[in-house]
Enzyme design. Structure first.
Site, mmCIF file in Angstrom:
data_model
loop_
_atom_site.group_PDB
_atom_site.id
_atom_site.type_symbol
_atom_site.label_atom_id
_atom_site.label_comp_id
_atom_site.label_asym_id
_atom_site.label_seq_id
_atom_site.Cartn_x
_atom_site.Cartn_y
_atom_site.Cartn_z
ATOM 1 N N CYS A 136 0.827 -1.214 0.000
ATOM 2 C CA CYS A 136 0.000 0.000 0.000
ATOM 3 C C CYS A 136 0.859 1.262 0.000
ATOM 4 O O CYS A 136 1.393 1.654 1.045
ATOM 5 C CB CYS A 136 -0.935 -0.013 1.211
ATOM 6 S SG CYS A 136 -1.951 1.468 1.354
ATOM 7 N N CYS A 139 -0.392 4.094 2.236
ATOM 8 C CA CYS A 139 -0.109 3.897 3.660
ATOM 9 C C CYS A 139 1.368 4.146 3.976
ATOM 10 O O CYS A 139 1.692 4.752 4.990
ATOM 11 C CB CYS A 139 -0.423 2.463 4.083
ATOM 12 S SG CYS A 139 -1.927 1.780 3.404
ATOM 13 N N ASP A 140 2.249 3.654 3.129
ATOM 14 C CA ASP A 140 3.656 3.561 3.516
ATOM 15 C C ASP A 140 4.622 4.450 2.734
ATOM 16 O O ASP A 140 5.793 4.549 3.093
ATOM 17 C CB ASP A 140 4.120 2.101 3.404
ATOM 18 C CG ASP A 140 3.310 1.184 4.335
ATOM 19 O OD1 ASP A 140 2.882 1.671 5.403
ATOM 20 O OD2 ASP A 140 3.112 0.011 3.998
#
Ligand code: NAP
Length: 310
Positions: A136, A139-140
């Site tokens: 992701c 997200c990261d």
């Protein structure tokens, strides 16, 4: 024979959508039963730091966030069992839900079984997941400021992730197993025009390298058989997702494997069956959006029960 237990609300799955549905249903005094499933906690169990879940200004670990959500639902008398639904019968109400031989009946069912990110299937990928291997970018990506990254895949997801990651990374290399992309023309044009993105064709990752944290990868050209090592601080695997809907095939309307809901509600094609989170949503796929939909599903179920005199 013991009487079959009948519940107002049964929730399948225990990621952010399922646990938020449980919290809301429990606070509405519906005593929901949650069958947590084998991958209890969902995809956040596979991540480390979560910095984009509101309310945690100093970040929170994925598994810790899920533990907190579970405790919060349990505090209001949601019953959570470490069991998996192995069969459902949605043809009559109350619906049948089986966990092995154990049968239960549900006046409403909330499906939050999520989707599973496809992985390359390497031991090193599994070991370094959350330590430089990610599924992701939203997200990261932020953790990779000023670093070099690899993105695996040749579809729209891979190019979307690659383009997004150029906000942080100095260089993003897309590793694709063939010599042409599956992604839409517009995404290809954008990726080709991006100076920070380069492509390695006919190439697969044989091993993600690194001890505790990703340091690079050993690549193999599938045409020539040649292997070589490259340095990279992160490997983003973007080779698609599989919605966890095998159990519901033929019983509830699906589209490309995802459950279809009647937006803006969470009602599925079966009255009394609601669905929320990544099992429905292939667009946003965030913990917060899944939690929001879980809340909606619980409210939808509560209103349905009320309308049906429960
Ligand atoms: P996808 O279209 O199925 O593409 C998966 C890619 O991963 C393919 O290029 C495939 O290679 C590769 N792949 C699969 N298994 C692999 C493996 N084991 N090792 C290495 N490579 C592997 O999946 P997606 O990109 O997630 O897209 C899913 C759907 O969502 C599509 O309909 C897509 O258009 C849509 N989507 C749209 C957008 C957008 O419009 N912005 C963004 C994301 C997703 P091959 O090409 O060789 O099969």
């Amino acid at each position: 024979m013991a009487a079959v237990e009948e519940r107002d609300v049964v929730i399948l799955g225990s990621g952010p959508a399922g646990l938020t549905a449980a919290l809301y249903a429990a606070r509405a005094n519906l005593k929901p039963l949650v069958l947590k499933g084998i991958d209890a906690g969902g995809q956040l169990m596979l991540t480390t730091e979560v910095e984009n879940y509101p309310g945690f200004p100093d970040a929170v670990l994925g598994p810790e966030l899920m533990e907190k959500m579970e405790k919060q639902a349990a505090r209001f008398d949601a019953e959570l069992l470490h069991q998996e639904a192995t069969r459902v019968d949605l043809s009559t109400r109350p619906f049948g839900v089986w966990s092995g031989d154990e049968e239960r009946r549900a006046r409403t069912l909330i499906i939050t079984t999520g989707a599973t990110a496809k992985m390359m299937g390497l031991e090193s990928e599994r070991r370094l997941l959350g330590h430089g291997v990610s599924t992701c970018a939203t997200c990261d990506g932020f953790f990779f400021r000023g670093l070099e990254l690899l993105v695996v895949g040749g579809g729209d997801s891979a190019l979307e992730e690659a383009i997004f990651l150029t906000r942080f990374a100095t260089k993003v290399t897309v590793v694709h197993r063939r010599d042409s992309l599956r992604a839409s023309k517009i995404m290809q044009d954008r990726a080709f025009a991006n100076q920070k993105i380069s492509f390695l064709w006919d190439t697969v990752i044989e091993e993600v390298l690194g001890d505790g944290q990703v340091a690079g990868a050993r690549l193999k050209n599938v045409r020539t058989g040649e292997t070589r090592e490259v340095q990279a601080s992160g490997v983003f695997v973007a080779i698609g997702h599989t919605p966890n809907t095998a159990l519901f095939e033929g019983q509830v309307e699906l589209s490309n494997g995802y459950i279809v809901v009647q937006e803006p509600t969470t009602l599925t094609s079966v009255e009394g069956v609601f669905a929320a989170g990544d099992v429905v949503d292939f667009t946003y796929r965030q913990a917060i959006t899944a939690a929001g939909m879980g809340c909606q599903a619980a409210i939808d179920a509560e209103r349905f029960l009320e309308a049906h005199g429960h």
